[in-house]
Design a protein around this motif. Structure first.
Motif, short mmCIF file in Angstrom:
data_model
loop_
_atom_site.label_atom_id
_atom_site.label_comp_id
_atom_site.label_asym_id
_atom_site.label_seq_id
_atom_site.Cartn_x
_atom_site.Cartn_y
_atom_site.Cartn_z
N ILE A 25 0.83 -1.21 0.00
CA ILE A 25 0.00 0.00 0.00
C ILE A 25 0.86 1.25 0.00
O ILE A 25 0.57 2.23 -0.70
N VAL A 210 -5.71 0.53 -2.39
CA VAL A 210 -6.49 -0.66 -2.07
C VAL A 210 -7.88 -0.59 -2.69
O VAL A 210 -8.40 0.49 -2.99
N TRP A 214 -12.28 -2.66 0.68
CA TRP A 214 -11.53 -2.51 1.94
C TRP A 214 -11.84 -1.15 2.57
O TRP A 214 -12.09 -1.03 3.76
N LYS A 269 -3.01 -10.06 -2.45
CA LYS A 269 -3.34 -9.11 -3.50
C LYS A 269 -4.78 -9.25 -3.98
O LYS A 269 -5.36 -8.28 -4.49
N TYR A 272 -6.27 -7.02 -1.30
CA TYR A 272 -5.81 -5.64 -1.39
C TYR A 272 -6.33 -4.94 -2.64
O TYR A 272 -6.82 -3.80 -2.56
N ALA A 282 -7.18 -8.29 6.22
CA ALA A 282 -7.15 -6.84 6.05
C ALA A 282 -6.62 -6.20 7.34
O ALA A 282 -7.36 -5.98 8.30
#
Length: 321
Positions: A25, A210, A214, A269, A272, A282
């Motif tokens: 991130i 992201v 999320w 991934k 994400y 998460a």
């Protein structure tokens, strides 16, 4: 509304607000937005993707003329010569500030400083803070157990840890864990910090890479919407509550013989960037329960700074008159 303390001088920033070095991130898209807004963006290495990290550091030079830093996650950087990597990929790009984490602060501190870097080590306890001071670090990131990500199995919360460390050390401190606004920043300063680090707040920012799922999960979170996993082993971690993490909360106990928690990041991934919230874990702090909208990084930082000065000024007028 001007900041001037050891952190702003050392980092060369307008505001002593640092973005957390979150794996995958904390790359150029988010970090450059933080630096351009007057804070300090940080590029991560905890993903272990060092070739990609090199390119992200180069990209930062195209996206911002402001200072930025790099985190060296000692447990995750699979390079036998970390110092050479830092010299080639970090120092060569004009970076002067690094944080180290997830490992022995004394292992590379002097070598990194010899490259001209200021080194702050991330610490979750007083014992580790004192060890870092003994190693000669320039400062500390004091990280409370309410924060997201990988944690000490015996978490100490910011309200206790930060003043405890400040009482024992004289170096500059950046507070992490539970920081999301000007009021929490003011509280951190009252407890002894000279800067703050934001993680979950930046995950939810408009420039965060992201998936929106999320970000939506953070916005929908309540104060009880995180879980603390693997606390009887290492690494422990704090994450958002999902079906997967609720199951792991029960399974990851001393008698559990299943796969270690790190195995759950095999499809990271897909969560994400693909938005499958059950594909992995998460990582998020308890402060998710206080975040109610996606905002651009500049707005987050501007509002934080304004509220910080409003808070300390209001307290002064109310109690110091």
């Amino acid at each position: 509304m001007k900041f001037e303390n050891r952190i702003t001088k050392m980092l060369g920033v307008q505001y002593p607000i640092v973005q957390a070095p979150m794996g995958w991130i904390a790359r150029a898209q988010l970090a450059s937005a933080v630096s351009n807004a007057g804070g300090l963006g940080i590029i991560e290495t905890s993903s272990g993707e060092l070739d990609a990290v090199r390119e992200e550091i180069k990209k930062m030079k195209q996206l911002t003329s402001k200072p930025f830093g790099v985190n060296i996650a000692l447990a995750f950087v699979r390079d036998p010569n970390i110092v050479k990597f830092v010299d080639d990929a970090v120092v060569s790009q004009g970076v002067t500030f690094v944080t180290t984490s997830a490992g022995d602060p004394g292992k590379y501190c002097k070598e990194l400083q010899a490259l001209g870097l200021k080194v702050f080590h991330v610490v979750p306890t007083l014992k580790t803070a004192l060890k870092a001071i003994e190693a000669g670090v320039d400062g500390l990131v004091v990280e409370g157990g309410e924060g997201g990500g990988f944690k000490n199995p015996q978490p100490v919360m910011t309200m206790v840890l930060l003043p405890l460390v400040r009482e024992k050390v004289n170096v500059p401190i950046i507070a992490a864990g539970g920081i999301t606004c000007g009021r929490t920043m003011a509280a951190a300063f009252a407890l002894g910090a000279e800067g703050v680090q934001m993680g979950t707040r930046m995950v939810s920012a408009a420039e965060s890479p992201v998936h929106q799922n999320w970000k939506n999960a953070i916005i929908a979170a309540e104060d009880t919407s995180t879980v603390f996993l693997n606390q009887f082993s290492r690494p422990a971690l704090r994450a958002l509550r999902t079906e997967k993490t609720t199951r792991l909360e029960r399974e990851l106990v001393p008698t559990y013989q299943g796969p270690p928690v790190m195995a759950e990041f095999g499809r990271a991934k897909d969560l994400y960037f693909g938005g499958d919230m059950e594909a992995s874990i998460a990582l998020s702090g308890q402060v998710a329960g206080r975040i109610d909208s996606v905002k651009p990084v500049k707005q987050i930082i501007d509002e934080t700074v304004h509220e910080f000065f409003e808070t300390i000024g209001g307290l002064g007028r109310q109690y110091a008159s």
